[in-house]
Design an enzyme around this catalytic site. Sequence first.
Site, PDB file in Angstrom:
ATOM      1  N   ASN A 128      14.749  -1.056  18.976  1.00  0.00           N
ATOM      2  CA  ASN A 128      16.060  -0.330  18.728  1.00  0.00           C
ATOM      3  C   ASN A 128      16.818  -0.428  17.352  1.00  0.00           C
ATOM      4  O   ASN A 128      17.241   0.558  16.898  1.00  0.00           O
ATOM      5  CB  ASN A 128      17.212  -1.016  19.602  1.00  0.00           C
ATOM      6  CG  ASN A 128      16.448  -0.849  21.245  1.00  0.00           C
ATOM      7  OD1 ASN A 128      16.483   0.376  21.516  1.00  0.00           O
ATOM      8  ND2 ASN A 128      16.354  -1.887  21.952  1.00  0.00           N
ATOM      9  N   TYR A 134      18.440 -10.935  15.274  1.00  0.00           N
ATOM     10  CA  TYR A 134      19.343  -9.747  15.243  1.00  0.00           C
ATOM     11  C   TYR A 134      19.668  -9.611  13.960  1.00  0.00           C
ATOM     12  O   TYR A 134      19.604  -8.640  13.327  1.00  0.00           O
ATOM     13  CB  TYR A 134      20.350  -9.842  16.188  1.00  0.00           C
ATOM     14  CG  TYR A 134      21.697  -9.261  15.814  1.00  0.00           C
ATOM     15  CD1 TYR A 134      21.821  -7.832  16.252  1.00  0.00           C
ATOM     16  CD2 TYR A 134      22.740  -9.640  15.267  1.00  0.00           C
ATOM     17  CE1 TYR A 134      22.843  -6.813  15.909  1.00  0.00           C
ATOM     18  CE2 TYR A 134      23.916  -9.020  15.080  1.00  0.00           C
ATOM     19  CZ  TYR A 134      23.692  -7.494  15.434  1.00  0.00           C
ATOM     20  OH  TYR A 134      24.892  -6.717  15.089  1.00  0.00           O
TER      21      TYR A 134
HETATM   22  N1  NAI Z   1      31.138  -5.020  17.529  1.00  0.00           N
HETATM   23  C1  NAI Z   1      31.127  -5.756  16.524  1.00  0.00           C
HETATM   24  O1  NAI Z   1      31.909  -6.565  16.284  1.00  0.00           O
HETATM   25  C2  NAI Z   1      29.921  -5.359  15.452  1.00  0.00           C
HETATM   26  C3  NAI Z   1      28.935  -4.613  15.710  1.00  0.00           C
HETATM   27  N2  NAI Z   1      27.937  -4.651  14.744  1.00  0.00           N
HETATM   28  C4  NAI Z   1      27.162  -3.217  14.969  1.00  0.00           C
HETATM   29  O2  NAI Z   1      27.573  -1.979  15.285  1.00  0.00           O
HETATM   30  C5  NAI Z   1      26.831  -1.248  16.174  1.00  0.00           C
HETATM   31  C6  NAI Z   1      27.790  -0.969  17.365  1.00  0.00           C
HETATM   32  O3  NAI Z   1      28.033  -2.276  18.087  1.00  0.00           O
HETATM   33  P1  NAI Z   1      28.955  -2.069  19.301  1.00  0.00           P
HETATM   34  O4  NAI Z   1      29.531  -0.846  19.419  1.00  0.00           O
HETATM   35  O5  NAI Z   1      29.679  -3.273  19.108  1.00  0.00           O
HETATM   36  O6  NAI Z   1      27.856  -2.259  20.535  1.00  0.00           O
HETATM   37  P2  NAI Z   1      27.730  -1.533  21.845  1.00  0.00           P
HETATM   38  O7  NAI Z   1      26.641  -2.244  22.785  1.00  0.00           O
HETATM   39  O8  NAI Z   1      29.077  -1.596  22.426  1.00  0.00           O
HETATM   40  O9  NAI Z   1      27.285  -0.088  21.496  1.00  0.00           O
HETATM   41  C7  NAI Z   1      26.031   0.267  21.014  1.00  0.00           C
HETATM   42  C8  NAI Z   1      25.779   1.608  21.588  1.00  0.00           C
HETATM   43  O10 NAI Z   1      24.557   1.890  21.164  1.00  0.00           O
HETATM   44  C9  NAI Z   1      23.699   2.466  22.240  1.00  0.00           C
HETATM   45  N3  NAI Z   1      22.318   2.380  21.996  1.00  0.00           N
HETATM   46  C10 NAI Z   1      21.597   1.080  21.751  1.00  0.00           C
HETATM   47  N4  NAI Z   1      20.370   1.348  21.817  1.00  0.00           N
HETATM   48  C11 NAI Z   1      20.173   2.661  21.566  1.00  0.00           C
HETATM   49  C12 NAI Z   1      18.976   3.290  21.436  1.00  0.00           C
HETATM   50  N5  NAI Z   1      17.866   2.691  21.450  1.00  0.00           N
HETATM   51  N6  NAI Z   1      19.131   4.726  21.670  1.00  0.00           N
HETATM   52  C13 NAI Z   1      20.268   5.298  21.723  1.00  0.00           C
HETATM   53  N7  NAI Z   1      21.628   4.549  21.920  1.00  0.00           N
HETATM   54  C14 NAI Z   1      21.341   3.192  21.850  1.00  0.00           C
HETATM   55  C15 NAI Z   1      24.317   1.693  23.518  1.00  0.00           C
HETATM   56  O11 NAI Z   1      24.193   2.518  24.369  1.00  0.00           O
HETATM   57  C16 NAI Z   1      25.702   1.595  23.223  1.00  0.00           C
HETATM   58  O12 NAI Z   1      26.595   2.476  23.456  1.00  0.00           O
HETATM   59  C17 NAI Z   1      25.699  -2.040  16.276  1.00  0.00           C
HETATM   60  O13 NAI Z   1      24.613  -1.660  15.530  1.00  0.00           O
HETATM   61  C18 NAI Z   1      25.911  -3.560  16.085  1.00  0.00           C
HETATM   62  O14 NAI Z   1      24.798  -4.224  15.709  1.00  0.00           O
HETATM   63  C19 NAI Z   1      27.855  -5.245  13.688  1.00  0.00           C
HETATM   64  C20 NAI Z   1      28.719  -6.174  13.507  1.00  0.00           C
HETATM   65  C21 NAI Z   1      29.804  -6.530  14.432  1.00  0.00           C
HETATM   66  O1  LIG Z   2      27.080  -8.462  14.611  1.00  0.00           O
HETATM   67  C1  LIG Z   2      27.709  -8.659  15.584  1.00  0.00           C
HETATM   68  O2  LIG Z   2      28.764  -9.549  15.306  1.00  0.00           O
HETATM   69  C2  LIG Z   2      29.823  -9.825  16.125  1.00  0.00           C
HETATM   70  C3  LIG Z   2      30.600 -11.149  15.732  1.00  0.00           C
HETATM   71  O3  LIG Z   2      29.832 -11.964  15.871  1.00  0.00           O
HETATM   72  P1  LIG Z   2      29.962 -13.372  16.709  1.00  0.00           P
HETATM   73  O4  LIG Z   2      28.817 -14.150  16.527  1.00  0.00           O
HETATM   74  O5  LIG Z   2      31.050 -14.165  15.860  1.00  0.00           O
HETATM   75  O6  LIG Z   2      30.386 -12.968  18.082  1.00  0.00           O
HETATM   76  C4  LIG Z   2      29.460  -9.813  17.478  1.00  0.00           C
HETATM   77  O7  LIG Z   2      30.641 -10.079  18.375  1.00  0.00           O
HETATM   78  C5  LIG Z   2      28.858  -8.587  17.756  1.00  0.00           C
HETATM   79  O8  LIG Z   2      28.438  -8.486  19.262  1.00  0.00           O
HETATM   80  C6  LIG Z   2      27.633  -8.469  16.878  1.00  0.00           C
HETATM   81  O9  LIG Z   2      27.083  -6.962  17.247  1.00  0.00           O
END
Ligand code: NAI
Ligand SMILES: O=C1O[C@H](COP(=O)(O)O)[C@@H](O)[C@H](O)[C@H]1O
Length: 257
Positions: free
Chosen positions: A84, A146
């Site tokens: 992914n 990750y």
């Molecule tokens: N939420 C946070 O605090 C942080 C998020 N991120 C990054 O931001 C991005 C979004 O994270 P979130 O919105 O929190 O996660 P989330 O899990 O809420 O959203 C990810 C979305 O990507 C879709 N997805 C996953 N694999 C897929 C694939 N192979 N093809 C199409 N769709 C796919 C899922 O269905 C989901 O809707 C991720 O790449 C994550 O690593 C990075 C650091 C912190």
């Molecule tokens: O990359 C991400 O980081 C956030 C923050 O990390 P955490 O270890 O403090 O929870 C995480 O919540 C999120 O799921 C991840 O995609």
Amino acid sequence: MAQSVLLTGAAGRVGEAILGGLADDHEWRLLDRNPPTDDQPGEFVVADITDDDAVREAMDGIDVVIHLAGDPRPEAPWDSVLTNNIDGTQTVFEAAVDAGVESVVFASSNHAVGNYETDARTPELYREHDDYLLDGTELPRPSNLYGVSKAAGETLGRYYHDEHDLSVACVRIGNLTEGHPPIDYERGQAMWLSYRDCAHLFDRCIRADYGYEIVYGISDNDRKYYSIERAREALGYDPEDNSAYYDGEERVAEPDA
Ligand SMILES: NC(=O)C1=CN([C@@H]2O[C@H](COP(=O)(O)OP(=O)(O)OC[C@H]3O[C@@H](n4cnc5c(N)ncnc54)[C@H](O)[C@@H]3O)[C@@H](O)[C@H]2O)C=CC1
Ligand SMILES: O=C1O[C@H](COP(=O)(O)O)[C@@H](O)[C@H](O)[C@H]1O
């Protein structure tokens, strides 16, 4: 000027924050392997980012790609991040170049550099008086597989910029939490990214001119150990929120006028 933006991973939390702030500001094409649960702006493509044909079709007429789709779990196993996060991200970059997209904004993570948080530095690192700052020029030090996948995504971006002249911004997102900073979690408070600062930062990534950038995606937290200077300089990021203004869920202070 409104841009035509492809947002992958649009059905997730970061997508929600971006669309919550910017739904009316750009022309959106949303892509996720999960269909939307409520009304969304623009068109919605249900597809997996590892599906090369579907990704190429989704790039048609797009100016900017915000690439969020992937496995966001810090504990995600190798087979999932390989498929992914690494293979999927390569598919997105390659299709973007072939479609003539101007810029790709890649959702990287604090976990790409999580092992700078050594036992000797923590927990002081998470506190306001500590002056240690990562600024985006340091080498990755991932804290899990990750994080390795996010460092790989940044490196793919570097390659597609250098070899194909694609503009690439890698945003090392901190901890996106809606409404207030994480509670009883110093690390999360230091790297808090509010929903409105998230939308503003990605808006700057859509509008600004840049070559290749790695920036930190956090609010202007007093506790920060990630510098936001490069995001300010290269992108014009001007965050409004700060975890220090909160006591639990309550906002207790206002920024200076
Ligand atoms: N939420 C946070 O605090 C942080 C998020 N991120 C990054 O931001 C991005 C979004 O994270 P979130 O919105 O929190 O996660 P989330 O899990 O809420 O959203 C990810 C979305 O990507 C879709 N997805 C996953 N694999 C897929 C694939 N192979 N093809 C199409 N769709 C796919 C899922 O269905 C989901 O809707 C991720 O790449 C994550 O690593 C990075 C650091 C912190
Ligand atoms: O990359 C991400 O980081 C956030 C923050 O990390 P955490 O270890 O403090 O929870 C995480 O919540 C999120 O799921 C991840 O995609």
